[in-house]
Design a protein around this motif. Structure first.
Motif, short mmCIF file in Angstrom:
data_model
loop_
_atom_site.label_atom_id
_atom_site.label_comp_id
_atom_site.label_asym_id
_atom_site.label_seq_id
_atom_site.Cartn_x
_atom_site.Cartn_y
_atom_site.Cartn_z
N PHE A 4 -74.96 7.75 22.83
CA PHE A 4 -74.80 8.17 24.22
C PHE A 4 -73.42 8.78 24.40
O PHE A 4 -72.52 8.56 23.57
CB PHE A 4 -74.99 7.00 25.20
CG PHE A 4 -73.92 5.93 25.12
CD1 PHE A 4 -72.72 6.07 25.81
CD2 PHE A 4 -74.12 4.78 24.35
CE1 PHE A 4 -71.74 5.09 25.75
CE2 PHE A 4 -73.13 3.80 24.28
CZ PHE A 4 -71.94 3.95 24.98
N ARG A 5 -73.30 9.54 25.46
CA ARG A 5 -72.00 10.08 25.82
C ARG A 5 -71.50 9.33 27.04
O ARG A 5 -72.21 9.23 28.04
CB ARG A 5 -72.08 11.57 26.11
CG ARG A 5 -70.71 12.23 26.34
CD ARG A 5 -70.83 13.72 26.53
NE ARG A 5 -71.64 14.05 27.70
CZ ARG A 5 -72.01 15.28 28.01
NH1 ARG A 5 -71.68 16.28 27.23
NH2 ARG A 5 -72.73 15.50 29.08
N SER A 6 -70.33 8.77 26.96
CA SER A 6 -69.78 7.97 28.05
C SER A 6 -69.56 8.83 29.29
O SER A 6 -69.49 10.06 29.21
CB SER A 6 -68.46 7.31 27.62
OG SER A 6 -67.53 8.30 27.21
N PRO A 7 -69.46 8.21 30.47
CA PRO A 7 -69.29 8.98 31.71
C PRO A 7 -68.07 9.89 31.66
O PRO A 7 -67.03 9.52 31.10
CB PRO A 7 -69.12 7.88 32.77
CG PRO A 7 -69.78 6.68 32.20
CD PRO A 7 -69.55 6.76 30.72
N PRO A 8 -68.18 11.08 32.23
CA PRO A 8 -67.04 12.00 32.22
C PRO A 8 -65.95 11.54 33.16
O PRO A 8 -66.14 10.64 33.98
CB PRO A 8 -67.67 13.32 32.69
CG PRO A 8 -68.80 12.89 33.56
CD PRO A 8 -69.35 11.63 32.93
N SER A 9 -64.82 12.18 33.08
CA SER A 9 -63.72 11.88 33.99
C SER A 9 -64.08 12.32 35.39
O SER A 9 -65.02 13.08 35.61
CB SER A 9 -62.43 12.56 33.52
OG SER A 9 -62.62 13.96 33.44
N GLN A 10 -63.32 11.87 36.36
CA GLN A 10 -63.66 12.08 37.77
C GLN A 10 -63.76 13.57 38.12
O GLN A 10 -64.67 13.99 38.83
CB GLN A 10 -62.65 11.40 38.67
CG GLN A 10 -62.98 11.51 40.15
CD GLN A 10 -62.03 10.73 41.02
OE1 GLN A 10 -61.13 10.05 40.51
NE2 GLN A 10 -62.20 10.80 42.32
N ASN A 11 -62.85 14.36 37.64
CA ASN A 11 -62.84 15.78 37.99
C ASN A 11 -63.56 16.60 36.93
O ASN A 11 -62.97 17.44 36.25
CB ASN A 11 -61.39 16.26 38.16
CG ASN A 11 -60.68 15.55 39.29
OD1 ASN A 11 -61.28 15.24 40.31
ND2 ASN A 11 -59.40 15.26 39.09
N SER A 12 -64.85 16.34 36.80
CA SER A 12 -65.66 17.01 35.77
C SER A 12 -66.98 17.48 36.37
O SER A 12 -67.51 16.87 37.30
CB SER A 12 -65.95 16.05 34.61
OG SER A 12 -64.77 15.60 33.99
N THR A 13 -67.50 18.55 35.79
CA THR A 13 -68.86 18.96 36.13
C THR A 13 -69.85 17.92 35.62
O THR A 13 -69.70 17.41 34.51
CB THR A 13 -69.17 20.33 35.49
OG1 THR A 13 -68.29 21.31 36.03
CG2 THR A 13 -70.60 20.75 35.75
N ILE A 14 -70.85 17.59 36.43
CA ILE A 14 -71.89 16.68 35.98
C ILE A 14 -73.25 17.33 36.19
O ILE A 14 -73.45 18.14 37.10
CB ILE A 14 -71.84 15.33 36.71
CG1 ILE A 14 -72.11 15.51 38.20
CG2 ILE A 14 -70.53 14.61 36.46
CD1 ILE A 14 -72.59 14.25 38.88
N THR A 15 -74.19 16.96 35.32
CA THR A 15 -75.55 17.48 35.39
C THR A 15 -76.51 16.32 35.33
O THR A 15 -76.41 15.46 34.44
CB THR A 15 -75.83 18.46 34.24
OG1 THR A 15 -74.85 19.49 34.26
CG2 THR A 15 -77.21 19.07 34.38
N ALA A 16 -77.46 16.28 36.27
CA ALA A 16 -78.44 15.20 36.34
C ALA A 16 -79.84 15.78 36.30
O ALA A 16 -80.10 16.88 36.80
CB ALA A 16 -78.26 14.39 37.62
N ILE A 17 -80.76 15.03 35.70
CA ILE A 17 -82.17 15.35 35.82
C ILE A 17 -82.77 14.36 36.82
O ILE A 17 -82.44 13.18 36.82
CB ILE A 17 -82.90 15.27 34.46
CG1 ILE A 17 -84.36 15.71 34.63
CG2 ILE A 17 -82.83 13.91 33.85
CD1 ILE A 17 -85.09 15.88 33.32
N SER A 18 -83.62 14.87 37.69
CA SER A 18 -84.13 14.06 38.80
C SER A 18 -85.65 14.19 38.90
O SER A 18 -86.19 15.31 38.82
CB SER A 18 -83.48 14.51 40.12
OG SER A 18 -84.02 13.81 41.22
#
Length: 461
Positions: A133-147
């Motif tokens: 797994f990849r750990s959560p990114p830092s606060q000021n990062s782009t994030i991508t979710a599947i919903s």
């Protein structure tokens, strides 16, 4: 001499059967009893932990493990908690599993970790495969979710059951493809109605579902809210499987990148087991959470919708889009508007629908694919992952869609949420095939296509 040969042959035969069961993914009720004792670490899934830069790892055993540990990049982690999930399934037979969870703290942001779970059962060490797994990114990062929401994985162990007569399509083959790379997504958002149902076939449906999605849930934090179908065991299976000790609860919130996610339990408001106390607790949590939130984007995940098209041919819509949506709106919509929530993502209705920014049924900003500083939330219904109940029908809606509705579709599919930064957010809805009635074989080979895409831009941050 003949007796010794018989013993050797017998041991060899049992060994072959055990190997078969390790690879077998079917109904244990139809397998010889000698195979029931063969054990494996299964149903591995991860979630965000309460603390920043933490991941919770969860797994299941059919028999009690006396000791378990996680090997993570050469480090042995032995801290875990154990629980027992036990109840009578929908046919009155007992279901019992041993559930384990381990909290991994102080992880480096956006770092890939490899891990393998091992347990000692009946003096034998059994292990999972190796996951990453990849750990959560830092606060000021782009994030991508599947919903997505309303999702089953086609398990039909009982040919006498009405649901087994026709194999139904779902998005699982496409999830296999997009989960191959850890770069594709940061998180999974499942807005309720899981497996159809967790307790069906005395819990075997849950076993099959969790093993089917393990390629996804072991690699990306699998964040859920309960749906109407999770209430059949008073949420017992759901709570213990997805929300064990040290976790977040039936309703909770978390920050990821520039976004604040609020995971609402809509069953507390309109579910068949809801109470006034549940509503009060939920409202208290929501008010305090919104007041303290400082993230530029606020995204609410709920199973039941506030906005959807009333539709006489839609089985669920008769109550979901009138009675229940009005109740949810009465409790929640003023707060969402007051604190400038961005999105409400739900399921329950087995269609894809998306609104313009709307408040009290009034369009607050007109647009199709781009909204700048919208004064009210955009509402998304995304219950098209492939359910095990019934498809809903748009044919009676036609030109009678609500004025705030932008897109309505029957196509199987899922959504992609990208929070690029504090000023730009993007939503993409992918469709597979033409409708949810398409054959599973066709869906498996079909290409995805984009049927909806929009941006929200904030210039006032």
């Amino acid at each position: 001499m003949q007796k010794k040969i018989a013993i050797v042959v017998g041991v060899f035969f049992i060994g072959i059967l055990n190997i078969f069961w390790l690879a077998y993914d079917g109904d244990v009720q139809n397998i010889p009893i000698v195979l029931h004792r063969v054990q494996k670490v299964s149903q591995v899934h991860i979630a965000l932990g309460k603390e920043e830069n933490s991941i919770q790892v969860m797994w299941t055993l059919k028999e009690d493990g006396k000791d378990c540990w996680i090997d993570m990049d050469g480090k042995k982690i032995s801290n875990y908690q154990k629980d027992i999930l036990e109840y009578l399934g929908n046919t009155g037979k007992p279901y019992k599993r041993f559930l384990y969870s381990s909290l991994l703290n102080s992880l480096e942001p956006a770092t890939i970790y490899s891990y393998k779970i091992s347990c000692i059962v009946s003096n034998i060490t059994i292990s999972s495969q190796k996951f990453s797994f990849r750990s959560p990114p830092s606060q000021n990062s782009t994030i991508t979710a599947i919903s997505f929401a309303d999702f089953q994985t086609n398990y039909y162990p009982d040919p006498k059951d009405k649901y087994s007569k026709t194999k139904k399509a779902n998005i699982l083959p496409h999830l296999y493809q997009i989960s191959k790379s850890l770069d594709n997504y940061d998180i999974i958002l499942h807005a309720g109605d899981i497996a159809y149902d967790l307790w069906s076939y005395n819990g075997l449906m849950a076993d099959h579902f969790m093993e089917s999605i393990e390629h996804l849930s072991s690699r990306f934090p699998y964040m859920t809210v309960p749906g109407s179908h999770e209430s059949f065991t008073n949420f017992t299976h759901y709570k213990k499987l997805f929300q064990p000790q040290n976790s977040l609860g039936l309703f909770y919130s978390f920050n990821l990148g520039y976004a604040h996610f609020i995971m609402l339990d809509s069953e507390s408001f309109v579910g068949r087991l809801h109470t006034e106390e549940m509503i009060e607790n939920h409202m208290k949590f929501l008010k305090e959470d919104l007041e303290t939130n400082i993230q530029p984007w606020t995204i609410v995940i709920s199973h039941r919708p506030i906005y959807c098209n009333p539709n006489p041919l839609c089985k669920v819509c008769t109550t979901a889009c009138t009675q229940y949506s009005s109740i949810l709106s009465g409790y929640l919509e003023d707060l969402l508007f007051q604190y400038n929530a961005t999105l409400w993502i739900s399921g329950n209705v087995h269609l894809y629908e998306r609104s313009m920014p709307v408040y009290k049924n009034e369009i607050m900003q007109f647009g199709i694919n781009k909204f700048e500083n919208p004064p009210a939330p955009i509402y998304i219904v995304n219950g098209v992952a492939g359910n095990f109940d019934t498809e809903d029908d748009l044919s009676s809606v036609g030109d009678e869609k609500m004025p705030w509705n932008v897109v309505a579709s029957e196509s199987l599919g899922y959504g992609k949420l990208v929070v690029h930064n504090k000023t730009h957010l993007e939503w993409i809805q992918y469709a597979i095939g033409k409708t949810q009635q398409d054959s599973p074989d066709m869906i498996e080979t079909a290409r995805t296509r984009i049927i909806d895409e929009f941006f929200i831009i904030k210039t006032d941050n």
